[in-house]
Design a protein around this motif. Structure first.
Motif, PDB file in Angstrom:
ATOM      1  N   ARG A 174      47.836  47.416  35.715  1.00 29.93           N
ATOM      2  CA  ARG A 174      46.965  47.786  34.597  1.00 29.93           C
ATOM      3  C   ARG A 174      45.583  47.145  34.729  1.00 29.93           C
ATOM      4  O   ARG A 174      44.567  47.810  34.587  1.00 29.93           O
ATOM      5  CB  ARG A 174      47.626  47.406  33.266  1.00 29.93           C
ATOM      6  CG  ARG A 174      46.801  47.743  32.031  1.00 29.93           C
ATOM      7  CD  ARG A 174      46.490  49.237  31.975  1.00 29.93           C
ATOM      8  NE  ARG A 174      45.992  49.638  30.675  1.00 29.93           N
ATOM      9  CZ  ARG A 174      46.751  50.207  29.736  1.00 29.93           C
ATOM     10  NH1 ARG A 174      48.018  50.438  29.966  1.00 29.93           N
ATOM     11  NH2 ARG A 174      46.232  50.552  28.580  1.00 29.93           N
ATOM     12  N   PRO A 175      45.484  45.851  35.031  1.00 31.99           N
ATOM     13  CA  PRO A 175      44.158  45.229  35.110  1.00 31.99           C
ATOM     14  C   PRO A 175      43.672  45.075  36.551  1.00 31.99           C
ATOM     15  O   PRO A 175      42.964  44.127  36.863  1.00 31.99           O
ATOM     16  CB  PRO A 175      44.420  43.857  34.500  1.00 31.99           C
ATOM     17  CG  PRO A 175      45.803  43.517  34.969  1.00 31.99           C
ATOM     18  CD  PRO A 175      46.551  44.829  35.137  1.00 31.99           C
ATOM     19  N   PHE A 176      44.026  46.020  37.414  1.00 33.46           N
ATOM     20  CA  PHE A 176      43.718  45.812  38.836  1.00 33.46           C
ATOM     21  C   PHE A 176      42.225  45.596  39.067  1.00 33.46           C
ATOM     22  O   PHE A 176      41.816  44.729  39.837  1.00 33.46           O
ATOM     23  CB  PHE A 176      44.215  46.989  39.682  1.00 33.46           C
ATOM     24  CG  PHE A 176      44.041  46.748  41.166  1.00 33.46           C
ATOM     25  CD1 PHE A 176      44.871  45.866  41.834  1.00 33.46           C
ATOM     26  CD2 PHE A 176      43.022  47.365  41.884  1.00 33.46           C
ATOM     27  CE1 PHE A 176      44.711  45.614  43.193  1.00 33.46           C
ATOM     28  CE2 PHE A 176      42.854  47.114  43.239  1.00 33.46           C
ATOM     29  CZ  PHE A 176      43.700  46.240  43.892  1.00 33.46           C
ATOM     30  N   GLU A 177      41.393  46.366  38.376  1.00 35.46           N
ATOM     31  CA  GLU A 177      39.953  46.197  38.612  1.00 35.46           C
ATOM     32  C   GLU A 177      39.423  44.890  38.021  1.00 35.46           C
ATOM     33  O   GLU A 177      38.470  44.310  38.547  1.00 35.46           O
ATOM     34  CB  GLU A 177      39.162  47.390  38.083  1.00 35.46           C
ATOM     35  CG  GLU A 177      37.843  47.549  38.836  1.00 35.46           C
ATOM     36  CD  GLU A 177      36.646  47.679  37.950  1.00 35.46           C
ATOM     37  OE1 GLU A 177      36.802  48.049  36.777  1.00 35.46           O
ATOM     38  OE2 GLU A 177      35.540  47.384  38.444  1.00 35.46           O
ATOM     39  N   GLN A 178      40.066  44.401  36.956  1.00 33.56           N
ATOM     40  CA  GLN A 178      39.689  43.065  36.456  1.00 33.56           C
ATOM     41  C   GLN A 178      40.057  42.009  37.499  1.00 33.56           C
ATOM     42  O   GLN A 178      39.309  41.050  37.707  1.00 33.56           O
ATOM     43  CB  GLN A 178      40.404  42.755  35.137  1.00 33.56           C
ATOM     44  CG  GLN A 178      39.680  43.239  33.885  1.00 33.56           C
ATOM     45  CD  GLN A 178      39.798  44.726  33.659  1.00 33.56           C
ATOM     46  OE1 GLN A 178      40.641  45.398  34.251  1.00 33.56           O
ATOM     47  NE2 GLN A 178      38.961  45.267  32.797  1.00 33.56           N
ATOM     48  N   ILE A 179      41.213  42.182  38.137  1.00 38.59           N
ATOM     49  CA  ILE A 179      41.616  41.228  39.171  1.00 38.59           C
ATOM     50  C   ILE A 179      40.599  41.285  40.321  1.00 38.59           C
ATOM     51  O   ILE A 179      40.178  40.255  40.852  1.00 38.59           O
ATOM     52  CB  ILE A 179      43.048  41.529  39.665  1.00 38.59           C
ATOM     53  CG1 ILE A 179      44.049  41.323  38.518  1.00 38.59           C
ATOM     54  CG2 ILE A 179      43.410  40.653  40.855  1.00 38.59           C
ATOM     55  CD1 ILE A 179      45.467  41.780  38.832  1.00 38.59           C
ATOM     56  N   ARG A 180      40.182  42.486  40.657  1.00 38.52           N
ATOM     57  CA  ARG A 180      39.209  42.625  41.750  1.00 38.52           C
ATOM     58  C   ARG A 180      37.852  42.032  41.366  1.00 38.52           C
ATOM     59  O   ARG A 180      37.287  41.212  42.094  1.00 38.52           O
ATOM     60  CB  ARG A 180      39.034  44.105  42.097  1.00 38.52           C
ATOM     61  CG  ARG A 180      37.951  44.353  43.129  1.00 38.52           C
ATOM     62  CD  ARG A 180      37.785  45.842  43.429  1.00 38.52           C
ATOM     63  NE  ARG A 180      36.844  46.039  44.515  1.00 38.52           N
ATOM     64  CZ  ARG A 180      35.563  46.372  44.330  1.00 38.52           C
ATOM     65  NH1 ARG A 180      35.074  46.553  43.128  1.00 38.52           N
ATOM     66  NH2 ARG A 180      34.766  46.535  45.378  1.00 38.52           N
ATOM     67  N   THR A 181      37.332  42.452  40.206  1.00 36.87           N
ATOM     68  CA  THR A 181      35.951  42.102  39.847  1.00 36.87           C
ATOM     69  C   THR A 181      35.832  40.661  39.372  1.00 36.87           C
ATOM     70  O   THR A 181      34.920  39.942  39.795  1.00 36.87           O
ATOM     71  CB  THR A 181      35.445  43.063  38.748  1.00 36.87           C
ATOM     72  OG1 THR A 181      35.504  44.389  39.257  1.00 36.87           O
ATOM     73  CG2 THR A 181      34.017  42.740  38.340  1.00 36.87           C
ATOM     74  N   SER A 182      36.714  40.237  38.491  1.00 36.54           N
ATOM     75  CA  SER A 182      36.534  38.927  37.855  1.00 36.54           C
ATOM     76  C   SER A 182      37.349  37.814  38.503  1.00 36.54           C
ATOM     77  O   SER A 182      37.179  36.652  38.150  1.00 36.54           O
ATOM     78  CB  SER A 182      36.861  39.020  36.359  1.00 36.54           C
ATOM     79  OG  SER A 182      35.885  39.819  35.721  1.00 36.54           O
ATOM     80  N   LEU A 183      38.240  38.161  39.431  1.00 35.89           N
ATOM     81  CA  LEU A 183      38.939  37.101  40.171  1.00 35.89           C
ATOM     82  C   LEU A 183      38.545  37.132  41.655  1.00 35.89           C
ATOM     83  O   LEU A 183      37.925  36.210  42.161  1.00 35.89           O
ATOM     84  CB  LEU A 183      40.460  37.238  40.023  1.00 35.89           C
ATOM     85  CG  LEU A 183      41.042  37.202  38.603  1.00 35.89           C
ATOM     86  CD1 LEU A 183      42.558  37.241  38.654  1.00 35.89           C
ATOM     87  CD2 LEU A 183      40.574  35.973  37.834  1.00 35.89           C
ATOM     88  N   SER A 184      38.879  38.229  42.323  1.00 31.51           N
ATOM     89  CA  SER A 184      38.677  38.285  43.776  1.00 31.51           C
ATOM     90  C   SER A 184      37.194  38.188  44.159  1.00 31.51           C
ATOM     91  O   SER A 184      36.800  37.374  44.990  1.00 31.51           O
ATOM     92  CB  SER A 184      39.295  39.600  44.280  1.00 31.51           C
ATOM     93  OG  SER A 184      39.166  39.726  45.653  1.00 31.51           O
ATOM     94  N   LEU A 185      36.371  39.027  43.540  1.00 26.71           N
ATOM     95  CA  LEU A 185      34.925  39.000  43.832  1.00 26.71           C
ATOM     96  C   LEU A 185      34.280  37.699  43.362  1.00 26.71           C
ATOM     97  O   LEU A 185      33.466  37.102  44.072  1.00 26.71           O
ATOM     98  CB  LEU A 185      34.244  40.177  43.122  1.00 26.71           C
ATOM     99  CG  LEU A 185      33.884  41.396  43.960  1.00 26.71           C
ATOM    100  CD1 LEU A 185      33.684  42.607  43.068  1.00 26.71           C
ATOM    101  CD2 LEU A 185      32.620  41.140  44.765  1.00 26.71           C
ATOM    102  N   LEU A 186      34.629  37.278  42.169  1.00 29.24           N
ATOM    103  CA  LEU A 186      34.002  36.074  41.605  1.00 29.24           C
ATOM    104  C   LEU A 186      34.380  34.836  42.419  1.00 29.24           C
ATOM    105  O   LEU A 186      33.596  33.889  42.539  1.00 29.24           O
ATOM    106  CB  LEU A 186      34.439  35.920  40.145  1.00 29.24           C
ATOM    107  CG  LEU A 186      33.619  35.012  39.224  1.00 29.24           C
ATOM    108  CD1 LEU A 186      32.140  35.365  39.258  1.00 29.24           C
ATOM    109  CD2 LEU A 186      34.136  35.094  37.788  1.00 29.24           C
ATOM    110  N   ALA A 187      35.584  34.874  43.012  1.00 30.58           N
ATOM    111  CA  ALA A 187      36.037  33.723  43.799  1.00 30.58           C
ATOM    112  C   ALA A 187      35.267  33.569  45.105  1.00 30.58           C
ATOM    113  O   ALA A 187      35.443  32.587  45.818  1.00 30.58           O
ATOM    114  CB  ALA A 187      37.537  33.839  44.086  1.00 30.58           C
TER     115      ALA A 187
END
Lengths: 275, 328
Positions: B86-99
């Motif tokens: 459900r939150p895959f793009e949040q995981i991408r944008t706010s976790l993976s990219l931000l990291a």
């Protein structure tokens, strides 16, 4: 007011700089960047506590720009205030340049990843919770556009923040009334946004003309002063493409680029500011 | 092995985390309205650092990112299918990219890996998450087969300042690893059964299946090995290649789709660069959904990944291989 006069001059200078940046990269979102100039000026030159020499200091107010691609106008502010070297404005959007078409977290002054809508407020809520847990008196301030309210994630965050009385969280809405393809109200009617936020537990101010510092400053200052016991929102009515008559009249201005000679004409013969 | 050795991974993880929360006030626990008996204790003990975000996975990930930016270590807890997809793009944008340039210590605990929720049907079968999470940079995947690994994770890797996706089995499982050291843990895999000609490679619940297959084959006179993978991004690929190079046949076994970037792809990428790579056989799910009301055994039987079927086919395959081997 003297202060507002200096803010107005700043806003004029930033608009010209933004046009010059757009000339260097027509892919930049010009119209969306022009609607929030006064908001960014008010926050950066007057209201927020962010030290350019230490942009990630724990003592800073956090400004989370959720409409990231629509804030090319923040670049000249960051250069003017010393977050980034002034010469970065002269070599934007090249290979290896710090300034990119869509801002990222490698640019000092940006807190979060931009370019995808509906993300900033949720992160801002987490930041507000974190500040509260640390006993900090600093603020979590989120700038978003009105098209972003189509995203369900916005409403998840709005409901949560109201429920938890996050009074260190402020949402500033750049209500420029236009999404990419059409007027927001033709896509999914957003008004009355103020009522909607209020019933979810937010204290809301509305600004009829977000390009007039006399109207803009008092509610921003009041909201950010805190002590409201609930999250605050300022809905700032703005004009997308403000300062460029052709864009101001165009419902598709989000995706319009100006030709170089058109930018030159707008900047006039006396374009030393844009050099 | 006694029944008391079997543990529910979720409960063990929560108990270990509660222990850490008592020592470390920077740990926050966010639940996307998902519980467990062990969680009742945790949320009573730490009411200021436990938050139920409600049925709102997108906001849960956003809030986790914000807390992490403020220096907190964040646990996100939810049902596997929903908290991963459900939150895959949040995981991408706010976790993976931000990291990429921020310390983002967010640990997504995804409960109900694979077909743990067997009878609930395909909305609850989490068979897509491994390829999805493998795709994301700056994010580690921890897929434990037993409780010992979970204890090691909480004692060590939990501190690492990057996002982690933790894939927990829903059913009770027995121990797999004994006397694992921290350097062994950081290698991300372990040859839990040393063998000769054939080696099964699996992760999580399927490692238990692989061990069953190995026992069946061993009873027939074969000498199969089993490798358990548990750090699916950061595992030591060179060391794994060295282990697998010692086998003639490597068998990947997964409770996920074949040929779309799961364990089969991982193993293939590890052995392919070898001068004489072992033959690779892959067992996994056909690319579809199973709507039958069925137990996990029945679901595995339907997909041909149950232990008896895999053992029978491997026995045939190994015999065929021996028969066709050139006479010295």
């Amino acid at each position: 007011m003297e202060t507002h006069q200096s803010l107005r001059s700043k806003a004029d200078w930033i608009r010209r700089q933004t046009l010059a940046l757009h000339k260097a990269a027509p892919e930049t979102r010009l119209a969306s960047s022009l609607s929030c100039v006064e908001i960014l000026v008010a926050l950066h030159y007057h209201l927020l506590r962010i030290d350019p020499a230490d942009p990630l200091s724990d003592k800073r107010d956090r400004l989370i720009v959720s409409k990231g691609h629509g804030t090319i106008s923040l670049y000249p502010i960051l250069a003017d205030r010393g977050f980034i070297p002034a010469w970065e404005l002269e070599r934007p959007f090249l290979s290896g340049s710090l300034l990119k078409v869509i801002p990222d977290t490698f640019i000092p002054g940006y807190e979060t990843t931009n370019g995808s809508l509906g993300h900033g407020l949720g992160v801002g809520v987490g930041v507000a919770l974190g500040l509260r847990a640390k006993g900090s008196d600093r603020l979590s301030v989120v700038l978003c556009g009105d098209g972003e309210f189509n995203e369900g994630s916005m409403w998840e965050a709005i409901m949560f923040a109201g429920h938890h009385h996050l009074d260190n969280l402020t949402l500033i809405v750049d209500l420029n009334k236009l999404s990419m393809l059409d007027y927001c109200d033709n896509i999914i009617k957003l008004s009355p946004l103020s009522d909607k936020l209020s019933v979810f537990g937010w204290k809301v101010w509305e600004v009829r003309d977000g390009h007039d510092f006399d109207q803009l400053m008092p509610p921003l200052a009041e909201a950010l002063a805190g002590g409201h016991g609930q999250p605050t929102a300022i809905i700032v009515s703005t004009v997308k493409g403000k300062g460029v008559p052709r864009l101001e009249r165009d419902s598709l201005c989000h995706i319009r680029s100006l030709a170089a000679d058109e930018v030159d004409r707008l900047l006039g013969g006396d374009n030393h500011d844009a050099d | 092995m006694t029944p008391t050795d079997r543990i529910i991974q979720r409960d063990l993880m929560i108990e270990a985390l509660a222990g850490r929360m008592a020592e470390d006030s920077s740990l926050f626990f966010l639940s996307a309205d998902f519980g467990a008996p062990a969680l009742d204790n945790l949320r009573n003990r730490f009411p200021d650092r436990f938050l139920n975000l409600g049925v709102a996975e997108q906001n849960t990930i956003g809030v986790a990112a914000g807390l992490a930016l403020e220096g907190f270590k964040v646990i996100v807890y939810g049902i596997a299918t929903f908290i991963s997809m459900r939150p895959f793009e949040q995981i991408r944008t706010s976790l993976s990219l931000l990291a990429a340039n921020r310390a983002i210590n967010v640990n997504i605990i995804s409960v109900g890996a694979g077909m743990s929720y067997d009878v609930s049907g395909p909305t609850h079968h989490c068979v897509e998450d491994l390829p999805l999470m493998r795709v994301l940079p700056n994010l580690e995947i921890f897929s434990p087969s037993d409780g010992g690994l979970i204890r090691m994770f909480v004692a060590g890797m939990l501190e690492e300042p990057y996002p982690k996706y933790i894939r927990l089995e829903g059913k009770a499982v027995e121990p797999v690893h004994n006397h694992l050291s921290e350097p062994d843990f950081r290698r991300g895999f372990r040859e839990v059964r040393k063998g000769g000609e054939v080696c099964l490679v699996a992760t999580g619940f399927m490692t238990h299946r692989a061990l069953e297959v190995a026992e069946t084959l061993a009873a027939q006179g074969a000498n199969p090995g089993v490798v358990d993978l548990f750090l699916l991004k950061g595992l030591d690929r060179t060391a794994l290649a060295k282990v697998l190079a010692g086998y003639e046949t490597v068998v990947s076994l997964e409770e996920g789709y074949l040929g779309v970037g799961g364990i089969d792809a991982l193993v293939c990428q590890v052995i392919n660069p070898l001068a004489n790579p072992p033959r690779l056989l892959s067992y996994g799910l056909p690319h579809g959904y199973n709507f039958e009301r069925a137990s996990r055994e029945e679901l595995h039987l339907a997909a041909g990944i149950d232990a008896p079927t895999v053992a029978r086919q491997l026995a045939h395959s190994l015999l065929a291989c021996q028969a066709s081997a050139p006479v010295p």
